[in-house]
Design a protein around this motif. Structure first.
Motif, PDB file in Angstrom:
ATOM      1  N   ASN A 334       0.803  -1.221   0.000  1.00  0.00           N
ATOM      2  CA  ASN A 334       0.000   0.000   0.000  1.00  0.00           C
ATOM      3  C   ASN A 334       0.838   1.273   0.000  1.00  0.00           C
ATOM      4  O   ASN A 334       0.495   2.262  -0.650  1.00  0.00           O
ATOM      5  N   ASP A 335       1.953   1.285   0.748  1.00  0.00           N
ATOM      6  CA  ASP A 335       2.777   2.491   0.809  1.00  0.00           C
ATOM      7  C   ASP A 335       3.347   2.839  -0.558  1.00  0.00           C
ATOM      8  O   ASP A 335       3.400   4.016  -0.949  1.00  0.00           O
ATOM      9  N   GLU A 336       3.806   1.788  -1.303  1.00  0.00           N
ATOM     10  CA  GLU A 336       4.330   2.030  -2.648  1.00  0.00           C
ATOM     11  C   GLU A 336       3.235   2.548  -3.571  1.00  0.00           C
ATOM     12  O   GLU A 336       3.458   3.460  -4.391  1.00  0.00           O
ATOM     13  N   TRP A 363      -8.624   3.901   3.494  1.00  0.00           N
ATOM     14  CA  TRP A 363      -9.614   3.205   4.305  1.00  0.00           C
ATOM     15  C   TRP A 363      -9.098   1.826   4.737  1.00  0.00           C
ATOM     16  O   TRP A 363      -9.298   1.402   5.868  1.00  0.00           O
ATOM     17  N   ARG A 364      -8.433   1.150   3.815  1.00  0.00           N
ATOM     18  CA  ARG A 364      -7.874  -0.168   4.137  1.00  0.00           C
ATOM     19  C   ARG A 364      -6.819  -0.056   5.233  1.00  0.00           C
ATOM     20  O   ARG A 364      -6.711  -0.927   6.098  1.00  0.00           O
ATOM     21  N   LYS A 365      -6.044   1.011   5.193  1.00  0.00           N
ATOM     22  CA  LYS A 365      -4.990   1.197   6.194  1.00  0.00           C
ATOM     23  C   LYS A 365      -5.545   1.727   7.524  1.00  0.00           C
ATOM     24  O   LYS A 365      -4.813   1.796   8.508  1.00  0.00           O
ATOM     25  N   GLY A 366      -6.793   2.138   7.523  1.00  0.00           N
ATOM     26  CA  GLY A 366      -7.372   2.694   8.744  1.00  0.00           C
ATOM     27  C   GLY A 366      -6.967   4.131   8.982  1.00  0.00           C
ATOM     28  O   GLY A 366      -7.099   4.633  10.105  1.00  0.00           O
ATOM     29  N   ASP A 367      -6.470   4.805   7.945  1.00  0.00           N
ATOM     30  CA  ASP A 367      -6.057   6.205   8.060  1.00  0.00           C
ATOM     31  C   ASP A 367      -7.283   7.087   7.792  1.00  0.00           C
ATOM     32  O   ASP A 367      -7.495   7.589   6.682  1.00  0.00           O
ATOM     33  N   VAL A 368      -8.097   7.269   8.848  1.00  0.00           N
ATOM     34  CA  VAL A 368      -9.374   7.963   8.680  1.00  0.00           C
ATOM     35  C   VAL A 368      -9.188   9.432   8.279  1.00  0.00           C
ATOM     36  O   VAL A 368      -9.906   9.916   7.384  1.00  0.00           O
ATOM     37  N   LEU A 399     -19.811  11.876   6.056  1.00  0.00           N
ATOM     38  CA  LEU A 399     -20.538  12.015   7.310  1.00  0.00           C
ATOM     39  C   LEU A 399     -20.663  10.686   8.048  1.00  0.00           C
ATOM     40  O   LEU A 399     -20.500  10.617   9.276  1.00  0.00           O
ATOM     41  N   SER A 400     -20.949   9.624   7.304  1.00  0.00           N
ATOM     42  CA  SER A 400     -21.181   8.318   7.936  1.00  0.00           C
ATOM     43  C   SER A 400     -19.919   7.734   8.552  1.00  0.00           C
ATOM     44  O   SER A 400     -19.988   6.856   9.423  1.00  0.00           O
ATOM     45  N   THR A 401     -18.747   8.208   8.121  1.00  0.00           N
ATOM     46  CA  THR A 401     -17.488   7.706   8.677  1.00  0.00           C
ATOM     47  C   THR A 401     -16.901   8.663   9.714  1.00  0.00           C
ATOM     48  O   THR A 401     -15.723   8.574  10.057  1.00  0.00           O
ATOM     49  N   GLY A 402     -17.725   9.607  10.184  1.00  0.00           N
ATOM     50  CA  GLY A 402     -17.278  10.488  11.265  1.00  0.00           C
ATOM     51  C   GLY A 402     -16.758  11.829  10.828  1.00  0.00           C
ATOM     52  O   GLY A 402     -16.280  12.606  11.665  1.00  0.00           O
ATOM     53  N   GLY A 403     -16.825  12.130   9.549  1.00  0.00           N
ATOM     54  CA  GLY A 403     -16.370  13.438   9.077  1.00  0.00           C
ATOM     55  C   GLY A 403     -17.273  14.543   9.576  1.00  0.00           C
ATOM     56  O   GLY A 403     -18.487  14.349   9.746  1.00  0.00           O
ATOM     57  N   GLU A 404     -16.695  15.711   9.812  1.00  0.00           N
ATOM     58  CA  GLU A 404     -17.494  16.810  10.367  1.00  0.00           C
ATOM     59  C   GLU A 404     -17.580  17.992   9.398  1.00  0.00           C
ATOM     60  O   GLU A 404     -18.650  18.318   8.913  1.00  0.00           O
ATOM     61  N   ASN A 405     -16.461  18.621   9.125  1.00  0.00           N
ATOM     62  CA  ASN A 405     -16.477  19.846   8.334  1.00  0.00           C
ATOM     63  C   ASN A 405     -15.782  19.635   6.987  1.00  0.00           C
ATOM     64  O   ASN A 405     -14.571  19.374   6.936  1.00  0.00           O
TER      65      ASN A 405
END
Length: 464
Positions: A334-336, A363-368, A399-405
């Motif tokens: 993934n990093d490459e 998303w796969r890496k969990g980097d929200v 929004l559904s994944t916790g995004g705000e602004n």
């Protein structure tokens, strides 16, 4: 007065070059002829000369005619035998003052002198033809070239602007559906068919017909058949006060609006015919022709073949970096893949594929936080290409994944999309969120003004 503003599908897979080209040709022809065309009074005088010449030749076949007049009379007789018989009827109603005067004349020399005068005037008209004389469509003596050229002539600015606006709204989506060659042929044939219907319903008329409205009516008929449920945004203007306020806006599907327009044309065509100066039956003929041909295109499979050809031409050639990043992602590298896609986005910041793939990897890496940043970026790209439904889908995911602004500019554009779809409650709520999230940004003020306008004009909540 009802004016169409837009419809739901204001985007296409590629540039509508034929529709834009037709618009450009109409404008160029109008500008080239506007200052040289005779005024309405002169055109009326020229038509009267021809009409009087034919009436006198029909009533007094014993008169001597010049070769030029003989050609005009012969052509009129062959193409309009019923009208010629009508002109010869001594008991027909009097057409005008000149007709009444001539009927009282019995001296052959005086009648011949009148004929000679008319022939002299007609010779001057023929020797110095106007653009309208040469290229407009005259039902009494149609020429093949005028079935084409009359569709590109217009009598004034309002005539031109009205036709071209309807051409744009109905034309570019049909061009996108059918492809450029089929669409071009359809447009030109629809215009010719509309003029032929006009000739059949106004046989013997020497009044020239011009304008793209017959061809545009054909596009409207085809639009109804192919997109009956598509909502059209209309603006209803009732008087000067309504005009100053911008009118009243509403949306309705094509199947409710376009048949109503057709019935209106049939009504006026039956009631006043050509007396209104509008070729109502040409509009009806063009509309019906367009609807029937659209049905034929669809059920014969011709539309499917044309659309398939368009798809092949607009299909994307995927960037090698996208393919390579996909392979790396499948291998777990993934990093490459991220590094490769970041470089691609730096070179091509509007690459939806690169942004979407980066979003998936984040998303796969969990980097929200990165996922939210890329979702907002993807939303902005879709708004830029007017893919509004996809943009809203991105926002809902955000929004559904916790995004705000969201970024203020993107968020404000999303609010405007909601407002354009008349989802006023959601638009007000989102405008208020923008204002609360960015109180020191100038877009906060824009959002509050927009929310206030909707509350006042659309939701009937002036206190809010």
């Amino acid at each position: 007065m009802l004016i169409p503003i837009r419809h739901e599908n204001m985007s296409a897979r590629r540039w509508p070059v034929i529709t834009l080209g037709l618009i450009a040709i109409n404008i160029i022809v109008f500008l080239a002829t506007f200052f040289t065309a005779p005024d309405d009074q002169q055109q009326q005088a020229n038509r009267q000369v021809r009409a009087h010449l034919l009436m006198l030749a029909a009533m007094h076949t014993e008169l001597t005619l010049s070769p030029q007049t003989q050609e005009l009379v012969k052509s009129f007789q062959e193409q309009n035998p019923k009208m010629w018989a009508y002109l010869q009827d001594a008991n027909r109603p009097v057409a005008d003052g000149w007709d009444a005067k001539v009927r009282l004349m019995s001296d052959e020399d005086a009648l011949q002198a009148e004929m000679d005068t008319l022939e002299k005037q007609y010779a001057e008209i023929v020797a110095n033809p106007s653009v309208v004389d040469e290229y407009a469509f005259v039902p009494a003596h149609p020429r093949p070239i005028t079935y084409l050229t009359a569709n590109f002539l217009h009598g004034g600015w309002l005539h031109l602007i009205g036709n071209l606006w309807f051409l744009w709204l109905a034309g570019f989506v049909l061009e996108d559906l059918w492809g450029r060659p089929l669409y071009s042929i359809f447009y030109l044939v629809a215009g010719a068919a509309a003029l032929q219907v006009h000739a059949l319903t106004n046989a013997g008329s020497t009044v020239p017909a011009l304008g793209a409205s017959g061809a545009v009516a054909g596009l409207m008929g085809a639009f109804l058949v192919r997109f009956p449920k598509m909502k059209i945004e209309m603006r209803w203007i009732l008087g000067i006060r309504s005009l100053l306020r911008g009118g009243y806006q509403f949306s309705a599907p094509a199947w409710t609006l376009l048949p109503l327009w057709l019935l209106t044309e049939i009504f006026y065509g039956s009631l006043v015919g050509h007396a209104s100066g509008v070729a109502h039956w040409a509009h009806v003929g063009g509309f019906v022709f367009g609807a029937l041909i659209a049905l034929a295109f669809r059920f014969t499979g011709l539309e499917h073949l044309a659309n398939k050809a368009v798809e092949e031409k607009v299909s994307w050639v995927v960037d090698p970096e996208i393919q390579q990043a996909t392979e790396l992602m499948e291998k777990g590298q993934n990093d490459e893949a991220i590094a490769l896609l970041r470089n691609l986005l730096a070179a091509k910041p509007e690459s939806v594929d690169a942004c979407s793939l980066l979003q998936q990897i984040s998303w796969r890496k969990g980097d929200v936080p990165a996922y939210h940043e890329l979702t907002a970026q993807l939303c902005a790209l879709h708004l830029k290409t007017r893919e509004n439904d996809l943009a809203w889908q991105n926002y809902e995911e955000f929004l559904s994944t916790g995004g705000e602004n969201m970024p203020a500019g993107t968020w404000l554009d999303l609010c405007r999309v909601a407002e354009s779809k008349q989802d006023f409650e959601r638009a007000v709520a989102e405008y208020q969120k923008v204002a609360a999230a960015y109180p020191s940004d100038k877009r906060s003020l824009q959002a509050m003004i927009a929310a206030g306008r909707i509350c006042s004009k659309q939701l009937n909540r002036p206190d809010d």
